[in-house]
Motif scaffolding. Sequence first.
Motif, short mmCIF file in Angstrom:
data_model
loop_
_atom_site.label_atom_id
_atom_site.label_comp_id
_atom_site.label_asym_id
_atom_site.label_seq_id
_atom_site.Cartn_x
_atom_site.Cartn_y
_atom_site.Cartn_z
N GLY A 155 68.48 39.88 55.14
CA GLY A 155 67.70 40.26 56.31
C GLY A 155 66.50 41.14 56.01
N ASN A 156 66.15 41.26 54.72
CA ASN A 156 65.00 42.04 54.31
C ASN A 156 63.84 41.13 53.91
N LEU A 157 62.65 41.71 53.84
CA LEU A 157 61.50 40.96 53.34
C LEU A 157 61.66 40.80 51.83
N ALA A 158 61.70 39.56 51.36
CA ALA A 158 61.96 39.31 49.94
C ALA A 158 60.67 39.29 49.13
N GLU A 159 59.68 38.46 49.53
CA GLU A 159 58.47 38.36 48.74
C GLU A 159 57.37 37.66 49.53
N LEU A 160 56.16 37.84 49.04
CA LEU A 160 54.98 37.20 49.60
C LEU A 160 54.37 36.32 48.52
N ARG A 161 54.37 35.01 48.74
CA ARG A 161 53.86 34.06 47.75
C ARG A 161 52.41 33.72 48.11
N ASN A 162 51.51 34.07 47.23
CA ASN A 162 50.08 33.89 47.47
C ASN A 162 49.50 32.76 46.63
N VAL A 163 48.62 31.98 47.25
CA VAL A 163 47.81 31.00 46.54
C VAL A 163 46.37 31.20 47.01
N TRP A 164 45.46 31.44 46.05
CA TRP A 164 44.03 31.59 46.36
C TRP A 164 43.24 30.53 45.61
N ARG A 165 42.32 29.86 46.29
CA ARG A 165 41.42 28.89 45.66
C ARG A 165 39.99 29.41 45.82
N PHE A 166 39.35 29.75 44.69
CA PHE A 166 38.04 30.38 44.74
C PHE A 166 36.91 29.35 44.81
N ASP A 167 35.77 29.79 45.32
CA ASP A 167 34.61 28.93 45.50
C ASP A 167 34.06 28.46 44.15
N ASP A 168 33.28 27.39 44.18
CA ASP A 168 32.79 26.75 42.95
C ASP A 168 31.90 27.69 42.12
N ILE A 169 31.05 28.46 42.77
CA ILE A 169 30.11 29.31 42.03
C ILE A 169 30.85 30.39 41.26
N PHE A 170 31.75 31.07 41.93
CA PHE A 170 32.51 32.10 41.24
C PHE A 170 33.39 31.49 40.16
N SER A 171 34.02 30.35 40.46
CA SER A 171 34.88 29.69 39.48
C SER A 171 34.09 29.32 38.23
N SER A 172 32.86 28.84 38.41
CA SER A 172 32.03 28.48 37.26
C SER A 172 31.70 29.70 36.41
N SER A 173 31.46 30.83 37.07
CA SER A 173 31.15 32.05 36.32
C SER A 173 32.36 32.50 35.50
N VAL A 174 33.56 32.32 36.04
CA VAL A 174 34.77 32.67 35.30
C VAL A 174 34.92 31.76 34.09
N LEU A 175 34.66 30.48 34.27
CA LEU A 175 34.73 29.54 33.16
C LEU A 175 33.77 29.94 32.05
N MET A 176 32.56 30.31 32.40
CA MET A 176 31.57 30.70 31.41
C MET A 176 31.99 31.96 30.65
N ASP A 177 32.59 32.90 31.35
CA ASP A 177 32.95 34.18 30.74
C ASP A 177 34.18 34.08 29.84
N PHE A 178 35.12 33.20 30.19
CA PHE A 178 36.41 33.20 29.48
C PHE A 178 36.62 31.98 28.58
N ASP A 179 35.68 31.05 28.60
CA ASP A 179 35.79 29.88 27.73
C ASP A 179 35.32 30.27 26.32
N LYS A 180 36.20 30.92 25.56
CA LYS A 180 35.85 31.50 24.27
C LYS A 180 35.41 30.45 23.25
N ASN A 181 36.02 29.26 23.29
CA ASN A 181 35.67 28.24 22.30
C ASN A 181 34.62 27.24 22.81
N SER A 182 34.07 27.51 23.98
CA SER A 182 32.95 26.73 24.53
C SER A 182 33.23 25.23 24.63
#
Length: 208
Positions: free
Chosen positions: A34-61
């Motif tokens: 009868g208690n709150l167990a958990e909150l399951r989150n799913v976030w889908r980010f916009d294309d522009i921000f997602s592309s910037s993340v790819l550029m920053d973290f794609d170490k092997n290009s």
Amino acid sequence: MAFIAALLGAPLPAIAHPHVFAEARLEIVSGADGNLAELRNVWRFDDIFSSSVLMDFDKNSDLKLDHSELNEIAETIRTSLADYGFFTSITANGTSVPVARPEVFHVDFKDNQLLVFFVAKPEKTLALKGKLAIGVYDPTMYTAIDFAKDEDMVTEGEGFNQCKRAVVRPDPDQVLAENQANLTSAFFDDPAGTDMTKLFATRLELTC
């Protein structure tokens, strides 16, 4: 917002409108006790921000994010979100409920969009009694977390059988009119410092 600055390698400005956009889904799960167990989150980010993340973290290009790169992104986001309560707001009968550091935190990159999956839990046992309000928002207003449909905020588990639920989408004009005296220039310069951004955020209200 700290995690955005960390991802982009840029200084954090004081901004009072969103620059990053994410579509969200939230599953609120009750335990058999009868208690709150958990909150399951799913976030889908916009294309522009997602592309910037790819550029920053794609170490092997190779224009892909491998397992180690995805893990680095996940840990960067989880660490940075800690300063903002993991964008998770829980109130029980008007009192704020702290959120524990998520143990489950993953990211993926599909169809040129960054996906974030994590499970948030209250720090202490929270009974499903009285009035609960649960929302997901960025207190700095840098990132807009959007629930496109009411069905994107759902409850799961028998603990909610005795609860009435309502998705509340505040009208910005009404919020501004009702809180004009409190929404000073400090709010627009530093929303996080005033903790009033939650007035504008979509939330699920439960009366149990």
